[in-house]
Design an enzyme around this catalytic site. Structure first.
Site, mmCIF file in Angstrom:
data_model
loop_
_atom_site.group_PDB
_atom_site.id
_atom_site.type_symbol
_atom_site.label_atom_id
_atom_site.label_comp_id
_atom_site.label_asym_id
_atom_site.label_seq_id
_atom_site.Cartn_x
_atom_site.Cartn_y
_atom_site.Cartn_z
ATOM 1 C CB SER A 51 -0.913 0.012 1.218
ATOM 2 O OG SER A 51 -1.573 1.261 1.325
ATOM 3 C CG HIS A 91 -3.930 -1.772 -1.582
ATOM 4 N ND1 HIS A 91 -4.959 -2.616 -1.955
ATOM 5 C CD2 HIS A 91 -4.447 -0.963 -0.623
ATOM 6 C CE1 HIS A 91 -6.042 -2.338 -1.248
ATOM 7 N NE2 HIS A 91 -5.757 -1.328 -0.421
ATOM 8 C CG ASP A 142 -5.301 2.159 0.884
ATOM 9 O OD1 ASP A 142 -6.238 1.372 0.669
ATOM 10 O OD2 ASP A 142 -4.244 1.820 1.454
ATOM 11 C CG MET A 180 -8.217 7.081 2.396
ATOM 12 S SD MET A 180 -7.259 7.214 3.929
ATOM 13 C CE MET A 180 -6.600 5.572 4.071
ATOM 14 C CG MET A 190 -11.127 2.978 1.922
ATOM 15 S SD MET A 190 -9.927 2.859 3.265
ATOM 16 C CE MET A 190 -8.422 3.104 2.338
ATOM 17 C CG MET A 222 -11.728 -3.002 5.156
ATOM 18 S SD MET A 222 -10.162 -2.520 4.383
ATOM 19 C CE MET A 222 -9.357 -1.606 5.711
ATOM 20 C CG ASP A 239 -5.955 -2.784 3.564
ATOM 21 O OD1 ASP A 239 -4.979 -2.577 4.295
ATOM 22 O OD2 ASP A 239 -6.418 -1.918 2.792
#
Length: 221
Positions: free
Chosen positions: A7, A32, A34, A36, A67, A136, A174
């Site tokens: 990540s 990965h 992420d 947000m 997310m 998660m 994750d």
């Protein structure tokens, strides 16, 4: 197949391209990402421009984890930015089936993520249409958290459901994943492991290879 997905949220963004290359050379197959929005989770990270920029750094699979609230608004944009897999949270989608169809129509693989307290029953009617499920193992939004133990039971239960339904879908985990607990995580039924600080804090090559060593050991058993 066991896959490590570093990540980049834990990476040094001033050296991002080089650090991604370092993980890939050491054995990582996915990257990965992420995303947000400060609403679905407290933090704000990055969006399409960053993904477009680093897409030139590697041809490895871009595993884009949205997310964000109402992710259906941006599926096509993230696909164009370079996503190979797009993950949306069941909790963030008013019309989950529709969003999964959007992902498929964009020509990328579809994954649905579940927060720790979200039951597996949220997937009952969409599981057959997925390429991957992300469980998660921490509450999303912050790096460096400890894995929540009951989430491994959830992974195991999901793998059993898939087996009963004749499905061979990837299970990604994750949150709090480290080389030291990777064997236990894999034993629960996961095959795609996201590592943040466990990969990027310290010696990236050595950290990545530590996961690869676990994968090789499991493969011999």
């Amino acid at each position: 197949m066991l896959i490590l997905a570093p990540s980049i949220l834990a990476a040094d963004f001033t050296k991002l391209g080089g650090q991604i290359e370092e993980t890939v050379k050491a054995g990582a197959e996915y990257i990965h990402l992420d995303v947000m929005d400060g609403m679905f989770v407290p933090q704000i990270s990055f969006g399409m421009p960053v993904i477009e920029t680093i897409r030139n750094c590697t041809d490895k699979v871009f595993d884009v984890h949205l997310m964000i609230e109402d992710p259906g608004r941006y599926i096509e944009a993230f696909a164009k930015a370079g996503a190979d897999i797009i993950t949306v949270h069941a909790e963030a989608c008013t019309h989950l089936d529709r969003v999964i169809q959007q992902i498929r129509n964009a020509g990328v693989k579809a994954c649905v993520a579940l927060n720790p307290a979200t039951p597996l029953s949220a997937l009952d009617y969409v599981l057959d249409g997925l390429d991957m499920v992300l469980i998660m193992t921490v509450n999303p939004g912050f790096g460096g958290q400890k894995l929540i133990p009951y989430c491994l039971k959830k992974v195991s239960d999901l793998r059993t459901i898939m087996k009963d339904r004749g499905l061979s879908i990837d299970i990604e985990v994750d949150g709090g994943i480290k080389a030291s607990n990777a064997k236990e995580v894999i034993a629960s039924g996961a095959n795609v492991l996201v590592g943040g600080s466990a990969v990027f804090a310290g010696d990236i090559t050595a950290n990545t290879k530590a996961f690869m060593d676990v994968f090789a050991e499991v493969g011999k058993e």
